[in-house]
Design a protein around this motif. Structure first.
Motif, PDB file in Angstrom:
ATOM      1  N   ALA A  33       0.847  -1.369   0.057  1.00 19.51           N
ATOM      2  CA  ALA A  33       0.100   0.038   0.131  1.00 19.51           C
ATOM      3  C   ALA A  33       0.935   1.242  -0.028  1.00 19.51           C
ATOM      4  O   ALA A  33       0.488   2.176  -0.821  1.00 19.51           O
ATOM      5  N   TYR A  34       2.054   1.076   0.810  1.00 19.43           N
ATOM      6  CA  TYR A  34       2.722   2.400   0.912  1.00 19.43           C
ATOM      7  C   TYR A  34       3.641   2.494  -0.522  1.00 19.43           C
ATOM      8  O   TYR A  34       3.689   3.920  -1.045  1.00 19.43           O
ATOM      9  N   ASP A  53       1.612   4.158  -3.114  1.00 21.14           N
ATOM     10  CA  ASP A  53       1.080   5.745  -2.823  1.00 21.14           C
ATOM     11  C   ASP A  53       2.282   6.782  -2.773  1.00 21.14           C
ATOM     12  O   ASP A  53       2.280   7.735  -3.199  1.00 21.14           O
ATOM     13  N   ARG A  54       3.509   6.120  -2.264  1.00 23.06           N
ATOM     14  CA  ARG A  54       4.403   7.047  -2.126  1.00 23.06           C
ATOM     15  C   ARG A  54       5.196   7.451  -3.561  1.00 23.06           C
ATOM     16  O   ARG A  54       5.389   6.784  -4.466  1.00 23.06           O
ATOM     17  N   LYS A  55       5.286   8.593  -3.897  1.00 19.79           N
ATOM     18  CA  LYS A  55       5.338   9.272  -5.075  1.00 19.79           C
ATOM     19  C   LYS A  55       7.170   9.647  -4.931  1.00 19.79           C
ATOM     20  O   LYS A  55       7.441  10.537  -4.138  1.00 19.79           O
ATOM     21  N   THR A  94       3.596   4.779 -12.813  1.00 19.77           N
ATOM     22  CA  THR A  94       2.530   5.219 -11.975  1.00 19.77           C
ATOM     23  C   THR A  94       2.788   6.564 -11.307  1.00 19.77           C
ATOM     24  O   THR A  94       2.152   7.293 -10.699  1.00 19.77           O
ATOM     25  N   ALA A 144       4.602   6.295  -8.445  1.00 21.00           N
ATOM     26  CA  ALA A 144       5.030   5.733  -7.236  1.00 21.00           C
ATOM     27  C   ALA A 144       6.008   5.030  -7.069  1.00 21.00           C
ATOM     28  O   ALA A 144       6.583   4.720  -8.119  1.00 21.00           O
TER      29      ALA A 144
END
Length: 572
Positions: free
Chosen positions: A314-315, A318-320, A331, A333
């Protein structure tokens, strides 16, 4: 992302990979249909997602405490236990004659793993009860069974196992706890035990301790040990509770993790207990519980690995930060990064391997019980140390990778990534350290000259041969790796010096697990070609399976170099 129980993965493994159809052909488990199994897994998944998972973080932030001799558990743990008990999850595989569901250990193991992923601190409690239930079913008198089993199975009462003492850890034979015959069918138990998981708490009215102790005149060592059932409160014949027994909590351990699980130092001062099994037969009776627990601990490690993986995935999604992915897959991320993909794929592939090894061990246990087959008993015995050690090591490795995926944020407690690593670390230590599991594999489990191991290797090679038609690039390296393991097994079985065997035991066990993982991954790919199952099998077999070669070199290196440095030279 909140924890989501991997019900679909378990359903796939149970129905297509680990051989559960054999169980359904036995009289004992003929009713464990596909529909029933799926329904049980689905309901257990709901319990884990909705009730237990929210308690995971609470237990870490609000640990169990000891207040004026009373242990207070983390907020919400009492409701969590109640949900487990009322759902019948404590007695999943227990005897229906006493209120159990009589389900295969295979199904119970799947549920236990999901519970472990949701909240390991709480799951330890029903696992302890399950082990004690099994020990009492096999070794206790009818009077003890009639009084205790229905209440343990229902979750009205809970259970512990008491082996370790300050001076007697893995060397159980060094214990000093004493038992004296009171002449009325009971015994007075005196001594101190440490590291007792859920040794005291406030979620059930009574806690039933299985305690190893030595009777007067009994020989030293493990042969002189007997097993006793010592309740916190003395029950009346009708099951109502009488006065408190002379057993108390001295303190709670301050641990690296599992803060929601009260781990107690227990003091027995002439406490009333009842003999379980034969005098001086304590180790045989306790190992009934221990073997159950070892499979359960492997599942605990895999469960935490699953939770840590979900957290890290999940991290990563989400992390860019940065753009390094192949064109068309960006993506924005960090999941775009090849090294992050490497970590996540490794995590997922090893979780599948550990989970399928554990379930295969459970199937062997169930088949042994259902058929009485000596071959199945040998298969279960062989797989138990591998399932325990590899499952727990996978939990440790995957949770550490989870911290790494988070980068600097993984080192910050608020993200929750570090808790998985702290919580799961003890699984490689308790119920027999992983070193002891490895020694058991190359020692006791090779007393047949490696016969049980060779039967399993024959099965893997035969499957690899048939799989060459569909996946030659995967089946051939699996066959070659299995042949290397066969040669390594022959070498191990030929060593008369046990120190030589033990020096390479841990890498040998891990090499065995690597081959088993490749076998089970390939079975999944055969069932679901062209899907993510095949892709994951390909990653495991091409990237992780080759580790077996170095492990087998290590396993056969002997012991001389390990003893070439004296203790003083090691300290220099």
């Amino acid at each position: 992302m909140p924890y989501h129980a991997p019900v679909d993965d378990f359903s796939f493994l149970i129905e297509h990979v680990v051989g559960v159809e054999q169980l359904r052909q036995t009289d004992r488990f003929a009713d464990a249909s596909r529909d029933l199994t799926r329904a049980i897994l689905t309901e257990a998944g709901k319990l884990c997602d909705e009730v237990l998972a929210p308690l995971h973080r609470i237990g870490d932030l609000h640990p169990a405490t000891l207040e004026n001799g009373v242990v207070r558990t983390s907020p919400g743990f009492d409701a969590g236990w109640k949900a487990i008990a009322e759902g019948g999850w404590v007695g999943m595989s227990a005897d229906p004659a006493y209120g159990g569901l009589g389900l295969p250990i295979t199904v119970a193991s799947a549920v236990n793993e999901m519970m472990s992923g949701a909240c390991l601190s709480l799951q330890i409690a029903p696992l302890m009860s399950q082990g004690q239930i099994e020990a009492l079913e096999h070794h206790a008198s009818d009077e003890i069974k009639d009084l205790y089993l229905p209440r343990l199975i229902s979750g009205e009462w809970s259970a512990t196992m008491n082996l370790t003492e300050p001076q007697a850890g893995s060397d159980v034979g060094a214990l000093s706890t004493k038992a004296e015959d009171k002449g009325d069918g009971t015994y007075a138990i005196t001594g101190q035990k440490i590291y007792i998981s859920w040794g005291d708490h406030d979620v059930t009215d009574n806690i039933c301790h299985l305690v190893l102790a030595r009777l007067p005149g009994a020989p030293l060592g493990t042969k002189g040990i007997s097993l006793f059932l010592v309740p916190k409160r003395l029950p009346n014949p009708d099951g109502t509770l009488g006065p408190a027994n002379t057993v108390k909590v001295v303190s709670l351990e301050h641990k690296l993790g599992l803060h929601g699980s009260p781990t107690a130092v227990m003091q027995y001062d002439g406490a009333t207990g009842w003999l379980v099994g034969e005098k001086q037969g304590g180790m045989a009776a306790m190992f009934t519980m221990m073997n159950n627990a070892r499979l359960g601990v492997g599942a605990q490690g895999t469960g935490v690995a699953e939770a840590a993986y979900q957290h890290a995935l999940a991290y990563a999604m989400d992390r860019k930060q940065g753009r390094t992915a192949p064109e068309g897959t960006v993506t924005g991320a960090i999941i775009d990064h090849a090294d992050v993909r490497r970590m996540l794929t490794t995590m997922k592939a090893d979780i599948f391997a550990a989970r399928s090894i554990g379930l295969s061990c459970a199937v062997a246990i169930d088949m042994a019980r259902a058929t009485g087959s000596l071959d199945w008993q040998a298969r279960a015995a062989l797989l138990t140390p591998i399932a325990k050690a590899f499952g727990s090591e996978t939990g440790i490795a995957v949770s550490e990778l989870g911290v790494q995926v988070h980068g600097g944020m993984g080192f910050i407690e608020e993200t929750g990534a570090a808790q998985f690593s702290r919580d799961v670390r003890v699984t490689a230590i308790y119920e027999g350290t992983n070193g002891i599991q490895a020694m058991d594999l190359v020692g006791r489990k090779m007393m047949d000259g490696g016969e049980a191991a060779h039967r399993l290797l024959d099965e893997i090679e035969a499957f690899a041969e048939t799989a060459k038609d569909m996946f030659p690039d995967l089946a051939e390296p699996l066959w070659q790796a299995t042949e290397s393991l066969r040669e390594g097994t022959e070498w191990v079985a030929a060593q008369e010096d046990m120190t030589v065997r033990f020096a390479g035991a841990a890498p040998y066990l891990r090499a065995f697990a690597r081959i088993l993982g490749g076998y089970l991954h390939l079975k999944a790919a055969i069932v679901a070609p062209g899907t993510a199952r095949e892709a994951l099998a390909r990653s495991y077999i091409l990237r992780l399976l080759p580790e077996h070669a170095a492990l087998l070199v290590h396993a056969q290196a002997g012991a001389e170099d390990l003893y070439s440095l004296s203790p003083d030279e090691l300290a220099a």
